[in-house]
Design an enzyme around this catalytic site. Structure first.
Site, mmCIF file in Angstrom:
data_model
loop_
_atom_site.group_PDB
_atom_site.id
_atom_site.type_symbol
_atom_site.label_atom_id
_atom_site.label_comp_id
_atom_site.label_asym_id
_atom_site.label_seq_id
_atom_site.Cartn_x
_atom_site.Cartn_y
_atom_site.Cartn_z
ATOM 1 N N GLY A 82 0.821 -1.201 0.000
ATOM 2 C CA GLY A 82 0.000 0.000 0.000
ATOM 3 C C GLY A 82 0.848 1.241 0.000
ATOM 4 N N GLY A 83 0.179 2.380 -0.061
ATOM 5 C CA GLY A 83 0.897 3.637 -0.138
ATOM 6 C C GLY A 83 1.765 3.900 1.073
ATOM 7 N N MET A 84 1.461 3.258 2.213
ATOM 8 C CA MET A 84 2.264 3.473 3.423
ATOM 9 C C MET A 84 3.186 2.313 3.721
ATOM 10 S SD MET A 84 -0.185 5.444 6.112
ATOM 11 C CE MET A 84 1.220 5.762 7.169
ATOM 12 N N GLY A 85 3.196 1.274 2.876
ATOM 13 C CA GLY A 85 4.098 0.157 3.130
ATOM 14 C C GLY A 85 3.561 -1.155 2.637
ATOM 15 N N VAL A 94 1.974 -5.175 3.310
ATOM 16 C CA VAL A 94 1.031 -5.884 4.174
ATOM 17 C C VAL A 94 1.235 -7.372 3.999
ATOM 18 C CG1 VAL A 94 -1.389 -6.203 4.796
ATOM 19 C CG2 VAL A 94 -0.631 -4.029 3.875
ATOM 20 N N LYS A 129 0.896 -4.586 8.827
ATOM 21 C CA LYS A 129 1.235 -3.500 7.908
ATOM 22 C C LYS A 129 2.532 -2.863 8.392
ATOM 23 C CE LYS A 129 -1.669 -0.842 5.812
ATOM 24 N NZ LYS A 129 -2.678 0.170 5.411
ATOM 25 N N ASP A 185 -10.279 9.128 4.999
ATOM 26 C CA ASP A 185 -10.190 8.595 3.637
ATOM 27 C C ASP A 185 -11.289 7.553 3.407
ATOM 28 O OD1 ASP A 185 -9.210 8.389 1.057
ATOM 29 O OD2 ASP A 185 -7.702 6.890 1.572
#
Length: 884
Positions: free
Chosen positions: A86-89, A91, A106, A197
């Site tokens: 994902g955009g933050m890392g 999973v 995550k 979001d």
């Protein structure tokens, strides 16, 4: 190329903005957008594409082995396999070694954490999120303060809201899911947490239709981390533009009303997606949702509902009924998402991994069913018999609920099975199969997810064919253990039929699930008669035979069949008075012969022993409504639908509502019938009748034509004829009515309608003979069941048309004095009263029809209205002008 400090603040901001935009597009749109960009921008963006779920990377890359197969985080979480990026890392699916359950890990990318202070702030915020505890919020279980940090999150098995809406969904199910989403947001708002979001990609729907909002607070955490200055510029927080509130797009800090704006966009999209899936929401419901969406999507935040709780109060709970209108006919009805990965990477769709039911959580019971096989192989391998043995051997469940009726069969076509089960409310189905071996049989029970059909577990036992009951008993013990159910206590002696007799019984039960199929009742009857002849002590087969005979009586109107049904029910009761099926057969014959009070008492006793028995609850609801306790009846039927949303249950509720003149509500239940069995002609005919009662003739005719295209039936022909009669096309109406009479010559309604067409054409003698025939057929039915309001009203009308007002008065009086007279019955009686000159009572009946909310326009036959005295015509005209 990798992210490094050589990026200028402007370039870094450009990358963040592009990633946010690409995350909102479909795969095709993303590819087109990338091709439209200058080469230098694509080159700068490329290193970040493989960490953005919304761009290119599927959950697992073919040919690339997992890199953390044996890794254990924090001494507790064993990494199993990647789920996505994902955009933050990244999973991963992991196993919690302490609690013995799956979790999602995550691991946050350092791209968003340029310094130690940003990491510390993010970890503090993540720990605050871990305090959220709500059944519709995917929880943060733990925070691993490492470099980079990792979030331990609830592993949710399900599909995104977008994917879930690709299949037609029942209106009440859609509303239920929407309300669950808003309830989760409202709960978070009370604890000071804003999602930031909200979008369909961050809503999962589990196989049992429970919503889970994922990535709660993740966008806010991302904002917390990314407000760190890069060079001389503060990096703007990421959001999904389509769903972001205007103030968020302008850089303001999100507030609860910002989430409300996102919910408004989401609700509006759900209405559109339902229509695209071929199951548009009922107009009143869709309009109510659109109004709520509009209120949520105003530009000024202070003019929106202030938080999730305020928005929840605006959402409807059920479909609002349309205003009912009248018609003279009777309904012959007594007749963004990448494959497997959610944006943000939290959850995946079902992939066949064998999760134990206890890991589902959420507080709702798991709903399971034994699904018999009825393919060609099952007839020779007695798999249908094994299904009944397994169902009986499972016994009473405490942590799960076993559905015992009206479940579609399995025919080696998983896609069809899943389609048939989609409205059944099931979590898992158990499909037994029996195969011959050199020394006996091998019995296997496949555990399938109802939502996708994937096999999650299989149990197998072998033994001699004569011990099928013992084999399935051992399998039932394994299934109970898999369900985390306690071992079943030993019971008293239970009669176990031979495999052959049980196979005949089981196959017959499957025929009864599709009464629209030609000869289904007769085939079931022949199988059951063979079973009881082979084994006269088989009480359950006698009970099922009684049920078949009652169904045949209702189709043929032959009283001898009902006598045989009573005998079969009595035999079952003598053999095993404690058998629920025997007592239900007895209650059914009581109901068929008009002994409502005794039938209700028997059903209430059954439900003390089996409180969720589908057929018993359904019949009780119907009898309660017929006895004047309409609210109780509707409540009981809604309860059984909540337990098991089957075709039979929806039809029962629809017909009760229809008989009460609540045609718009009946329409919604009949639409559920069509959705469940689109190839069932009676479903289309029932829906057509409800539409015609609301003066929506064109829609009604389409449903009748669909019904007749599937299979000719008397109800569809007679209702189509009534439409043509209303248009004045009497010849066409006569043709349709004659086809109905050919199919069902013993049905008084068919004879009455044909007589109406003949009378309107001036063929008085033929019409009078037809009315006489209809009246005699109705009286024959009343000798079997004196409380049958359909037969009473038909007799009243037909005798009046035949010129015998004395005989017409008896059933008319019975209808008028009934505790809950049907609207159609009163319409027939009004016409009969006016034909016979009983004006005062006709006015009383007209007032009762108007009080039920039914328009009086079209209630009176044309010739009856023309000959009616002035007070009647004035009352009808006045009611029409008053909008009644």
């Amino acid at each position: 190329m990798s992210a490094d400090d050589s990026l200028t603040p402007e370039a870094w901001g450009d990358i963040k903005e592009l990633l946010a935009e690409l995350g909102t597009l479909s795969p095709g749109e993303r590819e087109a957008r990338l091709q439209s960009l200058p080469a230098d921008r694509v080159a700068r963006l490329q290193p970040f594409l493989d960490v953005d779920t919304g761009v290119v990377v599927p959950p697992a890359t073919p040919g690339v082995p997992p890199t953390q197969a044996e890794e254990i985080l924090a001494g507790r979480y064993r990494i199993e396999r990647p789920l996505g990026r994902g955009g933050m890392g990244t999973v991963d699916l992991a196993h919690d070694l302490t609690l013995d359950c799956p979790v999602a890990i995550k691991r946050l990318s350092n791209l968003w954490l340029p310094d130690a202070e940003a990491r510390r702030r993010l970890v503090r915020e993540a720990r605050a999120l871990a305090a959220l505890n709500h059944p519709h919020v995917a929880r943060v279980h733990d925070v691993i303060d490492s470099s980079p940090p990792a979030l331990v999150m609830e592993y949710v098995e399900g599909e995104t809201l977008v994917d879930w809406l690709e299949l037609p969904r029942a209106a009440r199910t859609v509303i239920g899911v929407l309300r669950q989403v808003v309830e989760a947001v409202a709960y978070a708002h009370t604890r000071g947490v804003i999602h930031c979001d909200l979008k369909p990609g961050n809503v999962l729907v589990t196989p049992d239709d429970r919503a889970k909002v994922v990535d709660f607070g993740i966008a806010q955490m991302q904002r917390t981390a990314s407000t760190t200055r890069v060079g001389d510029t503060t990096v703007a927080p990421a959001f999904t533009p389509r769903y972001a509130a205007p103030e968020v797009k302008q850089g303001a800090r999100p507030v609860p009303a910002s989430d409300v704006y996102s919910l408004g966009v989401l609700v509006d999209e759900v209405v559109d997606e339902c229509a695209k899936a071929g199951a548009p929401l009922p107009p009143p419901l869709a309009q109510a949702l659109r109004r709520a969406s509009q209120a949520a999507c105003v530009t000024e935040a202070d003019r929106r509902p202030r938080d999730g709780a305020a928005f929840l109060a605006m959402l409807p709970t059920v479909a609002a009924p349309d205003a009912a209108a009248g018609w003279r006919t009777r309904a012959a009805s007594a007749v963004l998402v990448l494959s497997g990965c959610i944006s943000g990477g939290l959850a995946v769709t079902g992939d066949g991994s064998a999760l134990r039911p206890a890991s589902l959580g959420g507080g709702k019971p798991i709903v399971v069913a034994v699904v018999p096989r009825v393919d060609d192989a099952s007839a020779s391998t007695i798999s249908a018999a094994a299904a009944d043995f397994l169902r009986r051997s499972l016994g009473t469940l405490t942590r799960a609920r076993l559905v015992t009726a009206d479940v579609p069969a399995f025919k080696d076509d998983v896609d069809t099975l899943v389609k048939d089960l989609r409205f059944e409310g099931l979590t898992y189905v158990f499909v037994p199969s029996v195969a011959p071996t050199a020394t006996g049989v091998r019995v296997s029970v496949a555990v399938r997810r109802a939502a996708g059909g994937g096999v999650v577990q299989t149990f197998t036992e072998e033994g001699p064919s004569s011990a099928l009951g013992a084999i399935t008993g051992r399998l039932a013990s394994q299934v109970r253990a898999w369900l985390n159910e306690p071992a079943r206590p030993p019971g008293g002696p239970v009669y176990e039929p031979s495999a052959r007799a049980l196979g005949e019984y089981s196959q017959a039960r499957q025929y009864l699930e599709r009464p629209d199929k030609p000869e289904a009742f007769q085939l079931a009857r022949e199988l059951l008669e063979r079973a009881v002849e082979r084994e006269p002590e088989f009480a359950a087969a006698h009970a099922e035979l009684s049920r078949v005979l009652v169904l045949q009586y209702r189709a043929r109107r032959d009283a001898a069949l009902l006598v045989q049904a009573q005998a079969a029910a009595g035999k079952a009761m003598r053999l095993d008075p404690g058998l629920v099926e025997a007592r239900l057969a007895h209650a059914t014959t009581l109901q068929a012969t008009g002994q409502r009070a005794d039938a209700i008492s028997e059903l209430q006793q059954i439900l003390k022993v089996a409180p969720t028995h589908d057929r018993a609850m359904r019949l009780l609801g119907q009898l309660q409504a017929a006895s004047g306790a309409m609210d109780d009846g509707v409540r009981t039927l809604r309860e059984v639908i909540a337990l098991h949303p089957s075709w039979q249950n929806y039809r029962a509720l629809g017909t009760v509502l229809y008989d009460a003149g609540r045609y718009a509500e009946a329409e919604q239940e009949y639409r559920e019938c069509v959705a469940l069995q689109p190839d069932n002609p009676f479903a289309h005919q029932l829906l057509g009748a409800a539409l015609q009662k609301q003066n929506r003739d064109a829609e009604a005719v389409r449903e009748y034509e669909r019904a007749l295209a599937i299979q000719p039936s008397a109800p569809a022909y007679t209702n189509l004829g009534t439409y043509q009669y209303g248009l004045g096309d009497l010849k066409a109406a006569e043709r349709a009515y004659r086809k109905a009479v050919e199919i069902a010559p013993q049905d008084p309604l068919m004879q009455r309608n044909l007589s109406d067409a003949l009378r309107a054409q001036g063929r008085a003698r033929e019409a009078r003979e037809g009315y006489q025939r209809a009246a005699e057929l109705a009286e024959a039915e009343l000798r079997v069941n004196p409380q049958d309001q359909t037969a009473q009203s038909l007799a009243a009308y037909a005798w009046a048309r035949a010129g015998n007002c004395e005989l017409s008065n008896v059933p008319s009086t019975r209808i008028e004095s009934a505790p809950s007279p049907s609207v159609d019955g009163l319409i027939d009686v009004v016409n009969a009263r006016l034909i016979c000159g009983v004006v005062p009572q006709a006015l009383v009946d007209l007032r009762a029809i108007a009080a039920a909310g039914v328009s009086l326009s079209g209630v009176l036959e044309r010739d009856v209205e023309e000959a009616a005295p002035r007070p009647v015509r004035q009352f009808v005209a006045g009611a029409a002008s008053a909008g009644k």
